[in-house]
Motif scaffolding. Structure first.
Motif, PDB file in Angstrom:
ATOM      1  N   PHE A 100       0.836  -1.203   0.000  1.00  0.00           N
ATOM      2  CA  PHE A 100       0.000   0.000   0.000  1.00  0.00           C
ATOM      3  C   PHE A 100       0.870   1.252   0.000  1.00  0.00           C
ATOM      4  CE2 PHE A 100      -2.383   3.342   2.180  1.00  0.00           C
ATOM      5  CZ  PHE A 100      -3.605   3.307   1.531  1.00  0.00           C
ATOM      6  N   SER A 101       1.867   1.290   0.866  1.00  0.00           N
ATOM      7  CA  SER A 101       2.748   2.460   0.955  1.00  0.00           C
ATOM      8  C   SER A 101       3.571   2.623  -0.318  1.00  0.00           C
ATOM      9  CB  SER A 101       3.678   2.332   2.165  1.00  0.00           C
ATOM     10  OG  SER A 101       2.947   2.161   3.355  1.00  0.00           O
ATOM     11  N   GLY A 102       4.037   1.503  -0.869  1.00  0.00           N
ATOM     12  CA  GLY A 102       4.800   1.572  -2.113  1.00  0.00           C
ATOM     13  C   GLY A 102       3.979   2.129  -3.258  1.00  0.00           C
ATOM     14  N   VAL A 103       2.734   1.708  -3.364  1.00  0.00           N
ATOM     15  CA  VAL A 103       1.860   2.198  -4.432  1.00  0.00           C
ATOM     16  C   VAL A 103       1.561   3.688  -4.258  1.00  0.00           C
ATOM     17  CG1 VAL A 103      -0.477   2.038  -5.401  1.00  0.00           C
ATOM     18  CG2 VAL A 103       0.824  -0.047  -4.929  1.00  0.00           C
ATOM     19  N   ILE A 104       1.295   4.124  -3.017  1.00  0.00           N
ATOM     20  CA  ILE A 104       1.046   5.550  -2.770  1.00  0.00           C
ATOM     21  C   ILE A 104       2.275   6.381  -3.144  1.00  0.00           C
ATOM     22  CG2 ILE A 104       0.572   7.286  -1.014  1.00  0.00           C
ATOM     23  CD1 ILE A 104      -1.847   5.637  -1.715  1.00  0.00           C
ATOM     24  N   GLY A 105       3.459   5.895  -2.802  1.00  0.00           N
ATOM     25  CA  GLY A 105       4.687   6.591  -3.182  1.00  0.00           C
ATOM     26  C   GLY A 105       4.841   6.685  -4.691  1.00  0.00           C
ATOM     27  N   ASN A 106       4.541   5.600  -5.401  1.00  0.00           N
ATOM     28  CA  ASN A 106       4.627   5.600  -6.862  1.00  0.00           C
ATOM     29  C   ASN A 106       3.611   6.562  -7.482  1.00  0.00           C
ATOM     30  OD1 ASN A 106       6.709   3.780  -6.925  1.00  0.00           O
ATOM     31  ND2 ASN A 106       5.420   1.997  -7.288  1.00  0.00           N
ATOM     32  N   LEU A 107       2.407   6.594  -6.922  1.00  0.00           N
ATOM     33  CA  LEU A 107       1.369   7.466  -7.464  1.00  0.00           C
ATOM     34  C   LEU A 107       1.738   8.939  -7.309  1.00  0.00           C
ATOM     35  CD1 LEU A 107      -1.891   5.650  -6.273  1.00  0.00           C
ATOM     36  CD2 LEU A 107      -1.013   5.800  -8.609  1.00  0.00           C
ATOM     37  N   ALA A 127       7.682   2.055  -0.117  1.00  0.00           N
ATOM     38  CA  ALA A 127       7.179   0.976   0.734  1.00  0.00           C
ATOM     39  C   ALA A 127       7.893   0.953   2.081  1.00  0.00           C
ATOM     40  CB  ALA A 127       7.348  -0.367   0.022  1.00  0.00           C
ATOM     41  N   VAL A 128       9.210   1.160   2.061  1.00  0.00           N
ATOM     42  CA  VAL A 128       9.995   1.157   3.297  1.00  0.00           C
ATOM     43  C   VAL A 128       9.577   2.313   4.201  1.00  0.00           C
ATOM     44  CG1 VAL A 128      12.324   1.439   4.240  1.00  0.00           C
ATOM     45  CG2 VAL A 128      11.947  -0.045   2.263  1.00  0.00           C
ATOM     46  N   MET A 129       9.321   3.475   3.608  1.00  0.00           N
ATOM     47  CA  MET A 129       8.898   4.635   4.397  1.00  0.00           C
ATOM     48  C   MET A 129       7.553   4.384   5.078  1.00  0.00           C
ATOM     49  SD  MET A 129      11.153   7.052   4.413  1.00  0.00           S
ATOM     50  CE  MET A 129      12.348   5.718   4.537  1.00  0.00           C
ATOM     51  N   GLY A 130       6.677   3.612   4.425  1.00  0.00           N
ATOM     52  CA  GLY A 130       5.398   3.285   5.042  1.00  0.00           C
ATOM     53  C   GLY A 130       5.567   2.453   6.298  1.00  0.00           C
ATOM     54  N   VAL A 131       6.468   1.470   6.251  1.00  0.00           N
ATOM     55  CA  VAL A 131       6.756   0.643   7.428  1.00  0.00           C
ATOM     56  C   VAL A 131       7.383   1.494   8.524  1.00  0.00           C
ATOM     57  CG1 VAL A 131       8.069  -1.335   8.274  1.00  0.00           C
ATOM     58  CG2 VAL A 131       6.986  -1.430   6.015  1.00  0.00           C
ATOM     59  N   LEU A 132       8.247   2.403   8.144  1.00  0.00           N
ATOM     60  CA  LEU A 132       8.871   3.323   9.099  1.00  0.00           C
ATOM     61  C   LEU A 132       7.813   4.140   9.834  1.00  0.00           C
ATOM     62  CD1 LEU A 132      11.522   4.872  10.053  1.00  0.00           C
ATOM     63  CD2 LEU A 132      11.117   6.378   8.123  1.00  0.00           C
ATOM     64  N   MET A 133       6.877   4.702   9.086  1.00  0.00           N
ATOM     65  CA  MET A 133       5.836   5.532   9.685  1.00  0.00           C
ATOM     66  C   MET A 133       4.922   4.699  10.580  1.00  0.00           C
ATOM     67  SD  MET A 133       4.674   8.476  10.087  1.00  0.00           S
ATOM     68  CE  MET A 133       3.223   9.223  10.789  1.00  0.00           C
ATOM     69  N   ALA A 134       4.542   3.508  10.134  1.00  0.00           N
ATOM     70  CA  ALA A 134       3.659   2.648  10.920  1.00  0.00           C
ATOM     71  C   ALA A 134       4.291   2.286  12.257  1.00  0.00           C
ATOM     72  CB  ALA A 134       3.319   1.388  10.137  1.00  0.00           C
ATOM     73  N   VAL A 180       8.078  10.930   0.315  1.00  0.00           N
ATOM     74  CA  VAL A 180       6.956  11.600   0.985  1.00  0.00           C
ATOM     75  C   VAL A 180       5.673  10.785   0.822  1.00  0.00           C
ATOM     76  CG1 VAL A 180       5.548  13.691   1.043  1.00  0.00           C
ATOM     77  CG2 VAL A 180       8.015  13.862   0.666  1.00  0.00           C
ATOM     78  N   GLY A 181       5.442  10.268  -0.388  1.00  0.00           N
ATOM     79  CA  GLY A 181       4.240   9.473  -0.633  1.00  0.00           C
ATOM     80  C   GLY A 181       4.198   8.208   0.194  1.00  0.00           C
ATOM     81  N   GLY A 182       5.331   7.520   0.299  1.00  0.00           N
ATOM     82  CA  GLY A 182       5.370   6.310   1.115  1.00  0.00           C
ATOM     83  C   GLY A 182       5.137   6.598   2.586  1.00  0.00           C
ATOM     84  N   PHE A 183       5.702   7.698   3.074  1.00  0.00           N
ATOM     85  CA  PHE A 183       5.511   8.104   4.466  1.00  0.00           C
ATOM     86  C   PHE A 183       4.033   8.374   4.744  1.00  0.00           C
ATOM     87  CE2 PHE A 183       6.773  10.770   8.216  1.00  0.00           C
ATOM     88  CZ  PHE A 183       7.633   9.855   8.789  1.00  0.00           C
TER      89      PHE A 183
END
Length: 268
Positions: A100-107, A127-134, A180-183
């Protein structure tokens, strides 16, 4: 959360985390041939491929990482922070969070380069930034040691430090929008799909919450005949710590006190 359930979630979540790292490294090896190999041409994302409705590339582009240092820092960050969030989220939500985070970052990056149809969008940083934020939202006040810094830092502070580091690492270019998107993707995932685990969020940086007064803290009903391992005051302290910082912050001795209390309550 029951200790047995926590251990099961931790085990399955770590397997998912290890699987993501192994698959990413494997595809790094397979795509070392360059940008014009058939595999890269099938996996990579560009604005032109999205216009042709090849939407699977929003996910498969996470597997294409060219620079070994980029890959190392990304997998290192994923391992450090993923080990904090996976015991809570479990295997399915861990994988969903990553994608989910990877796709948001790509978008978000797509929005900036949409006018340039051949611009490649690759890498797992979103994607990695999403895990970091979570992880920061789940265990914000848990303290860890960062390399070369001789004092512990709270996870929420460390997440901001890593975020800024990655922005500087990408030289604040258009590709920083993937970071930023992944975060933001990790933030949205936690708010939409794992809200009950949220202990901290980005808005707290702008509008800090008032500290809970001692009288406003929740009270607990304690067994009047405490076990030898901990009196009622000790048990209340452990429960208060559990409610504030999560089960990961408890020592093995504190976990044992709670297990003894649970056994006592079962026998009644």
């Amino acid at each position: 959360m029951d200790n047995h359930d926590f251990e099961a979630r931790s085990r399955s979540g770590n397997i998912a985390l290890f699987g993501i790292i192994c698959i990413t490294v494997l595809f790094y090896i397979l795509t070392r041939g360059g940008v014009n190999t058939p595999l890269v041409n099938f996996l990579a994302l560009t604005p032109g491929t999205v216009r042709d409705f090849q939407l699977w590339r929003l996910v498969t582009s996470l597997l294409v990482n060219y620079d070994p240092w980029n890959l190392f820092f990304g997998m290192f960050t994923l391992y450090i922070f993923g080990n904090l969030s996976t015991p809570v989220l479990g295997v399915h939500k861990t994988i969903f969070l990553y994608l989910f985070s990877g796709v948001i970052g790509n978008l978000l990056l797509l929005a900036f380069v949409w006018r340039y149809p051949d611009t490649p969008i690759l890498g797992c940083y979103g994607a990695v930034m999403g895990v970091l934020m979570a992880s920061a939202m789940i265990l914000p006040n848990m303290q860890m040691y960062l390399l070369f810094i001789p004092f512990p830092i709270k996870i929420k502070t460390m997440a901001i430090v890593f975020f800024v580091f990655y922005l500087l690492f990408t030289q604040m270019s258009v590709y920083s929008s993937m970071i930023v998107g992944g975060f933001l993707g990790g933030y949205l995932f936690m708010k939409l799909f794992a809200r009950k685990y949220v202990k901290w969020e980005l808005l707290d940086l702008v509008f800090p919450r008032r500290p809970v007064s001692q009288s406003a803290r929740p009270t607990y009903t304690i067994n009047p005949n405490p076990s030898p391992r901990g009196g009622s005051g000790e048990t209340e302290r452990i429960l208060d710590k559990l409610s504030r910082t999560g089960i990961n912050s408890l020592t093995p001795e504190e976990v044992k006190v709670l297990e003894d209390l649970r056994e006592q309550m079962r026998k009644k």
